[in-house]
Design a protein around this motif. Sequence first.
Motif, PDB file in Angstrom:
ATOM      1  N   THR A  43       0.646   4.126  -2.845  1.00  0.00           N
ATOM      2  CA  THR A  43       0.250   5.494  -2.539  1.00  0.00           C
ATOM      3  C   THR A  43       1.370   6.477  -2.881  1.00  0.00           C
TER       4      THR A  43
ATOM      5  N   THR B 133       1.197   6.831  -6.824  1.00  0.00           N
ATOM      6  CA  THR B 133      -0.022   7.336  -7.454  1.00  0.00           C
ATOM      7  C   THR B 133      -0.692   8.513  -6.761  1.00  0.00           C
TER       8      THR B 133
ATOM      9  N   GLY C 242      -8.844   6.013  -0.866  1.00  0.00           N
ATOM     10  CA  GLY C 242      -8.933   5.991  -2.327  1.00  0.00           C
ATOM     11  C   GLY C 242      -8.458   4.668  -2.904  1.00  0.00           C
ATOM     12  N   LEU C 243      -7.384   4.146  -2.346  1.00  0.00           N
ATOM     13  CA  LEU C 243      -6.883   2.844  -2.791  1.00  0.00           C
ATOM     14  C   LEU C 243      -7.893   1.752  -2.477  1.00  0.00           C
TER      15      LEU C 243
ATOM     16  N   ASP D 220       0.829  -1.206   0.000  1.00  0.00           N
ATOM     17  CA  ASP D 220       0.000   0.000   0.000  1.00  0.00           C
ATOM     18  C   ASP D 220       0.865   1.258   0.000  1.00  0.00           C
TER      19      ASP D 220
ATOM     20  N   PHE E 274      -7.418   3.049 -13.083  1.00  0.00           N
ATOM     21  CA  PHE E 274      -6.684   3.321 -11.849  1.00  0.00           C
ATOM     22  C   PHE E 274      -5.662   4.439 -12.055  1.00  0.00           C
TER      23      PHE E 274
ATOM     24  N   ALA F 257      -5.607   8.500 -10.883  1.00  0.00           N
ATOM     25  CA  ALA F 257      -4.618   8.719  -9.823  1.00  0.00           C
ATOM     26  C   ALA F 257      -4.539  10.210  -9.501  1.00  0.00           C
ATOM     27  N   PRO F 258      -4.598  10.545  -8.223  1.00  0.00           N
ATOM     28  CA  PRO F 258      -4.534  11.955  -7.838  1.00  0.00           C
ATOM     29  C   PRO F 258      -3.300  12.679  -8.392  1.00  0.00           C
TER      30      PRO F 258
ATOM     31  N   ARG G 209     -11.072   2.038  -2.119  1.00  0.00           N
ATOM     32  CA  ARG G 209     -12.236   2.222  -3.001  1.00  0.00           C
ATOM     33  C   ARG G 209     -11.931   1.687  -4.410  1.00  0.00           C
ATOM     34  N   ALA G 210     -10.746   1.976  -4.918  1.00  0.00           N
ATOM     35  CA  ALA G 210     -10.366   1.499  -6.256  1.00  0.00           C
ATOM     36  C   ALA G 210     -10.340  -0.029  -6.294  1.00  0.00           C
TER      37      ALA G 210
ATOM     38  N   TYR H 185      -2.803   8.158  -4.385  1.00  0.00           N
ATOM     39  CA  TYR H 185      -4.016   7.697  -3.710  1.00  0.00           C
ATOM     40  C   TYR H 185      -3.750   7.682  -2.208  1.00  0.00           C
ATOM     41  N   ASP H 186      -4.774   8.007  -1.419  1.00  0.00           N
ATOM     42  CA  ASP H 186      -4.660   7.798   0.017  1.00  0.00           C
ATOM     43  C   ASP H 186      -5.245   6.418   0.321  1.00  0.00           C
TER      44      ASP H 186
END
Length: 122
Positions: free
Chosen positions: A37, A40, A46-47, A33, A60, A64-65, A49-50, A42-43
């Motif tokens: 993170t 990408t 967010g990860l 993780d 994905f 990505a943020p 949820r994806a 993602y927090d």
Amino acid sequence: MAGHRIFGTSVASVYPLYVAKVERKGRDAADVDRVITWLTGYDADGLARALADEVTFEEFFAAAPRMNPDASLITGLICGIRVEDVEDPLMQRIRYLDKLVDEVARGKKMSSILRGSGAEVT
């Protein structure tokens, strides 16, 4: 335009393989993780949820943020291919992720894996 088969594969279907790979070497899902993170933006939510939504690799990375600007420092071979030479941007991002997971599994220090980004080492 036809893409590679992996583009349409869900990240959730590959994620357990990443985790199993690092667990065989004494690391854990938190390490996977962390590199995801870092790469990408993602927090944790967010990860999660994806993964729950079973988004494809294409979706994905498109959502990505932010891609970490230090991702370009990721070099080396993965599946016999130099990640820095991959021309397709999406495939290169997927290979970056593969390379980071591989480095976690090989037991590299997290500070080296995260390319000296000043990330706190745990």
